[in-house]
Structures are given as C-alpha cells and as structure tokens.
Design a protein around this motif. Structure first.
Motif, PDB file in Angstrom:
ATOM      1  N   SER A  91       0.756  -1.215  -0.024  1.00 59.39           N
ATOM      2  CA  SER A  91       0.048   0.115   0.104  1.00 59.39           C
ATOM      3  C   SER A  91       1.018   1.195  -0.020  1.00 59.39           C
ATOM      4  O   SER A  91       1.827   1.334   0.313  1.00 59.39           O
ATOM      5  N   ILE A  92       0.329   2.243  -0.578  1.00 58.13           N
ATOM      6  CA  ILE A  92       1.107   3.312  -0.688  1.00 58.13           C
ATOM      7  C   ILE A  92       1.729   4.171   0.828  1.00 58.13           C
ATOM      8  O   ILE A  92       2.640   4.414   0.654  1.00 58.13           O
ATOM      9  N   ASP A  93       0.936   3.847   1.716  1.00 56.29           N
ATOM     10  CA  ASP A  93       1.269   4.289   3.196  1.00 56.29           C
ATOM     11  C   ASP A  93       2.478   3.318   3.601  1.00 56.29           C
ATOM     12  O   ASP A  93       3.218   3.783   4.571  1.00 56.29           O
ATOM     13  N   GLN A  94       2.653   2.170   3.198  1.00 61.03           N
ATOM     14  CA  GLN A  94       3.817   1.324   3.460  1.00 61.03           C
ATOM     15  C   GLN A  94       5.025   1.602   2.737  1.00 61.03           C
ATOM     16  O   GLN A  94       6.042   0.833   3.179  1.00 61.03           O
ATOM     17  N   ALA A  95       4.677   2.300   1.514  1.00 61.92           N
ATOM     18  CA  ALA A  95       6.097   2.777   0.780  1.00 61.92           C
ATOM     19  C   ALA A  95       7.048   3.525   1.410  1.00 61.92           C
ATOM     20  O   ALA A  95       6.773   4.445   2.381  1.00 61.92           O
ATOM     21  N   ASP A  96       8.105   3.258   1.122  1.00 58.90           N
ATOM     22  CA  ASP A  96       9.387   4.347   1.513  1.00 58.90           C
ATOM     23  C   ASP A  96       9.114   5.772   0.963  1.00 58.90           C
ATOM     24  O   ASP A  96       8.298   6.250   0.008  1.00 58.90           O
ATOM     25  N   PRO A  97       9.467   6.778   1.810  1.00 58.36           N
ATOM     26  CA  PRO A  97       9.481   8.119   1.608  1.00 58.36           C
ATOM     27  C   PRO A  97       9.735   8.525  -0.178  1.00 58.36           C
ATOM     28  O   PRO A  97       8.892   9.020  -0.487  1.00 58.36           O
ATOM     29  N   PRO A  98      10.752   7.916  -0.528  1.00 60.25           N
ATOM     30  CA  PRO A  98      11.035   8.050  -1.845  1.00 60.25           C
ATOM     31  C   PRO A  98       9.969   7.641  -3.107  1.00 60.25           C
ATOM     32  O   PRO A  98       9.824   8.232  -3.935  1.00 60.25           O
ATOM     33  N   THR A 114       4.110  19.201 -15.496  1.00 64.86           N
ATOM     34  CA  THR A 114       5.623  18.857 -15.506  1.00 64.86           C
ATOM     35  C   THR A 114       6.376  19.552 -14.584  1.00 64.86           C
ATOM     36  O   THR A 114       7.364  18.876 -14.056  1.00 64.86           O
ATOM     37  N   GLU A 115       6.077  20.819 -14.332  1.00 62.41           N
ATOM     38  CA  GLU A 115       6.932  21.841 -13.428  1.00 62.41           C
ATOM     39  C   GLU A 115       7.044  20.960 -11.976  1.00 62.41           C
ATOM     40  O   GLU A 115       8.111  20.720 -11.429  1.00 62.41           O
ATOM     41  N   ALA A 116       5.799  20.671 -11.751  1.00 57.43           N
ATOM     42  CA  ALA A 116       5.724  20.034 -10.316  1.00 57.43           C
ATOM     43  C   ALA A 116       6.418  18.542 -10.164  1.00 57.43           C
ATOM     44  O   ALA A 116       6.975  18.188  -9.419  1.00 57.43           O
ATOM     45  N   ALA A 117       6.145  18.002 -11.439  1.00 54.16           N
ATOM     46  CA  ALA A 117       6.888  16.818 -11.444  1.00 54.16           C
ATOM     47  C   ALA A 117       8.482  16.904 -11.337  1.00 54.16           C
ATOM     48  O   ALA A 117       9.126  16.051 -10.658  1.00 54.16           O
ATOM     49  N   GLN A 118       8.900  17.671 -11.968  1.00 52.70           N
ATOM     50  CA  GLN A 118      10.424  18.019 -11.840  1.00 52.70           C
ATOM     51  C   GLN A 118      10.774  18.639 -10.440  1.00 52.70           C
ATOM     52  O   GLN A 118      11.858  17.995 -10.092  1.00 52.70           O
ATOM     53  N   GLU A 119      10.044  19.018  -9.952  1.00 52.15           N
ATOM     54  CA  GLU A 119      10.191  19.462  -8.497  1.00 52.15           C
ATOM     55  C   GLU A 119      10.503  18.363  -7.534  1.00 52.15           C
ATOM     56  O   GLU A 119      11.176  18.313  -6.607  1.00 52.15           O
ATOM     57  N   GLN A 120       9.127  17.458  -7.699  1.00 50.93           N
ATOM     58  CA  GLN A 120       9.280  16.388  -6.847  1.00 50.93           C
ATOM     59  C   GLN A 120      10.481  15.406  -6.925  1.00 50.93           C
ATOM     60  O   GLN A 120      11.156  14.717  -6.064  1.00 50.93           O
ATOM     61  N   VAL A 121      10.915  15.127  -8.287  1.00 54.90           N
ATOM     62  CA  VAL A 121      12.120  14.322  -8.792  1.00 54.90           C
ATOM     63  C   VAL A 121      13.369  15.028  -7.894  1.00 54.90           C
ATOM     64  O   VAL A 121      14.097  14.402  -7.350  1.00 54.90           O
ATOM     65  N   GLU A 122      13.387  16.473  -8.226  1.00 59.29           N
ATOM     66  CA  GLU A 122      14.612  16.994  -7.622  1.00 59.29           C
ATOM     67  C   GLU A 122      14.581  16.807  -5.974  1.00 59.29           C
ATOM     68  O   GLU A 122      15.454  16.482  -5.506  1.00 59.29           O
ATOM     69  N   ILE A 123      13.401  17.052  -5.445  1.00 57.96           N
ATOM     70  CA  ILE A 123      13.312  16.780  -3.894  1.00 57.96           C
ATOM     71  C   ILE A 123      13.798  15.560  -3.542  1.00 57.96           C
ATOM     72  O   ILE A 123      14.494  15.142  -2.668  1.00 57.96           O
ATOM     73  N   ALA A 124      13.134  14.430  -4.359  1.00 60.19           N
ATOM     74  CA  ALA A 124      13.476  13.334  -4.207  1.00 60.19           C
ATOM     75  C   ALA A 124      15.001  12.863  -4.061  1.00 60.19           C
ATOM     76  O   ALA A 124      15.447  12.251  -3.088  1.00 60.19           O
ATOM     77  N   LEU A 125      15.508  13.387  -5.210  1.00 58.56           N
ATOM     78  CA  LEU A 125      16.988  13.022  -5.234  1.00 58.56           C
ATOM     79  C   LEU A 125      17.830  13.665  -4.415  1.00 58.56           C
ATOM     80  O   LEU A 125      18.809  13.135  -3.837  1.00 58.56           O
ATOM     81  N   ALA A 126      17.084  14.776  -3.975  1.00 54.90           N
ATOM     82  CA  ALA A 126      18.178  15.742  -3.013  1.00 54.90           C
ATOM     83  C   ALA A 126      18.264  14.977  -1.676  1.00 54.90           C
ATOM     84  O   ALA A 126      19.237  15.130  -0.903  1.00 54.90           O
ATOM     85  N   ASN A 127      17.206  14.484  -1.205  1.00 56.95           N
ATOM     86  CA  ASN A 127      16.795  13.904   0.125  1.00 56.95           C
ATOM     87  C   ASN A 127      16.980  12.466   0.199  1.00 56.95           C
ATOM     88  O   ASN A 127      16.967  11.663   1.224  1.00 56.95           O
ATOM     89  N   ALA A 128      17.141  11.685  -0.983  1.00 54.32           N
ATOM     90  CA  ALA A 128      17.338  10.164  -0.705  1.00 54.32           C
ATOM     91  C   ALA A 128      18.760   9.785  -0.635  1.00 54.32           C
ATOM     92  O   ALA A 128      19.712  10.192  -1.272  1.00 54.32           O
ATOM     93  N   PRO A 130      21.520   6.689  -1.413  1.00 55.79           N
ATOM     94  CA  PRO A 130      21.647   5.846  -2.787  1.00 55.79           C
ATOM     95  C   PRO A 130      20.887   4.839  -2.822  1.00 55.79           C
ATOM     96  O   PRO A 130      20.577   4.380  -4.123  1.00 55.79           O
ATOM     97  N   ASP A 131      20.673   3.995  -2.072  1.00 55.76           N
ATOM     98  CA  ASP A 131      19.600   2.754  -2.157  1.00 55.76           C
ATOM     99  C   ASP A 131      18.325   3.309  -2.429  1.00 55.76           C
ATOM    100  O   ASP A 131      17.686   2.723  -2.994  1.00 55.76           O
ATOM    101  N   GLU A 132      17.894   4.377  -1.646  1.00 63.04           N
ATOM    102  CA  GLU A 132      16.543   4.908  -1.946  1.00 63.04           C
ATOM    103  C   GLU A 132      16.514   5.421  -3.553  1.00 63.04           C
ATOM    104  O   GLU A 132      15.415   5.323  -4.034  1.00 63.04           O
ATOM    105  N   VAL A 133      17.678   6.154  -4.035  1.00 72.40           N
ATOM    106  CA  VAL A 133      17.768   6.493  -5.385  1.00 72.40           C
ATOM    107  C   VAL A 133      17.420   5.220  -6.202  1.00 72.40           C
ATOM    108  O   VAL A 133      16.616   5.289  -7.140  1.00 72.40           O
ATOM    109  N   ASP A 134      18.093   4.207  -5.892  1.00 78.55           N
ATOM    110  CA  ASP A 134      18.022   2.913  -6.688  1.00 78.55           C
ATOM    111  C   ASP A 134      16.314   2.243  -6.531  1.00 78.55           C
ATOM    112  O   ASP A 134      15.926   2.042  -7.660  1.00 78.55           O
ATOM    113  N   SER A 135      15.903   2.582  -5.391  1.00 77.99           N
ATOM    114  CA  SER A 135      14.306   1.944  -5.476  1.00 77.99           C
ATOM    115  C   SER A 135      13.418   3.038  -6.312  1.00 77.99           C
ATOM    116  O   SER A 135      12.724   2.547  -6.654  1.00 77.99           O
ATOM    117  N   LEU A 136      13.867   4.321  -6.229  1.00 82.20           N
ATOM    118  CA  LEU A 136      12.999   5.212  -7.113  1.00 82.20           C
ATOM    119  C   LEU A 136      13.197   4.938  -8.510  1.00 82.20           C
ATOM    120  O   LEU A 136      12.159   4.763  -9.311  1.00 82.20           O
TER     121      LEU A 136
END
Length: 168
Positions: A91-98, A114-128, A130-136
C-alpha cells in the motif's frame, strides 16, 4: 533495438538507449543489471544527479502518457501500484518516502503539471540515500513495464523504444 527519433539530441538518444536496456534487464528479472544500465556515467556529483533526474523524467513522462491512454483521457480510472524491493505490491502508506514521492511525481505528470513533477524528482533525489535512489529508479522502470504491458495487451499505443524492450 534502437528505435531512435530523428529529432532526439545525442544526449536524449543515449538516455533512451540506457533506459531501453534497463527495461529489458528488468523484464527478465535482473534488477542489478537494470540499475547498472542506468547508473550515471559522470564523475561529478551534480552531473550524476542531473543524469538520474533526466532518466526519471523520461520514464515518468512515458508512464504519464500511458496512464492517460489507459484512462481513456481520464474517463477510466487507472490504479497506481507500489512495489517493494522484491517486486511485491504494497500500500502507498507502507512505501518508503522516496516511493511516495515517485507516486506524487507520476500524478503531477499525469495531470499535466510537468514543472511540479520536476520539483518532486529534484526533492526526492536531493533527500534520498543511494539505495533509495535505486528504489526510485526501479519503481519508475517497473511502472513503465507494467503500464506498457497493459497498453500492449489492449492494443493501445506505446512508445516504440519501450515496446521493443518489453516484448523481446
């Protein structure tokens, strides 16, 4: 392989070819090989992050197009599934933050933001980590495969470079 759009830049072509090889590896169950295919080649950290971001946005853009196609322009609901490291649905609630960020990215892209999508990807990558980046990255690849298979099953259009990768 090698469906290449003549309008693509050299950079876009390389990115699509990497993504295509990763999709092929993942569709035969080789997560490590898939990640190896899309590992950034730059040495400098910011350039590496930019490569990963470009890959994620490429995949989310394609996923978004397929969601819209499957959803018949929004008239039919499309369920977004989330998978754990073993490819099991959670379930989405059980998923890792990334991964939750990935869902938000996909939804932003699906709704044409698309702009919001780019922001979300930037946030995810900035805070993840390395293994979380892999899971993304794996999440984006898995969604691309699942959505493309669903589209192909229904004789709906899929980008040729994706259909080649998943139907080999």
């Amino acid at each position: 392989m090698g469906h290449v759009d003549p309008d693509w830049s050299e950079h876009e072509r390389r990115l699509v070819e990497k993504a295509q090889r990763a999709l092929t590896a993942l569709s035969v169950g080789d997560d490590a090989e898939a990640l190896g295919e899309v590992a950034p080649s730059a040495a400098e950290p910011q350039a590496r992050a930019d490569e990963t971001k470009a890959l994620m946005l490429l995949l989310f853009g394609e996923c978004s197009a397929m969601v819209s196609t499957l959803g018949d322009g929004g008239s039919a609901p499309v369920k977004v599934q989330v998978f754990d490291e073993d490819g099991e649905e959670v379930s989405i609630d059980q998923a890792d933050p990334p991964v939750r960020t990935a869902v938000r990215t996909l939804l932003a892209e699906v709704h044409g933001n698309t702009e919001a999508a780019q922001e979300q990807v930037e946030i995810a990558l900035a805070n993840a980590a390395p293994d979380e980046v892999d899971s993304l990255v794996l999440q984006a690849l898995r969604w691309t495969i699942r959505l493309s298979v669903e589209c192909l099953d229904r004789d709906l259009p899929v980008a040729p470079w994706i259909s080649e990768a998943v139907s080999d």
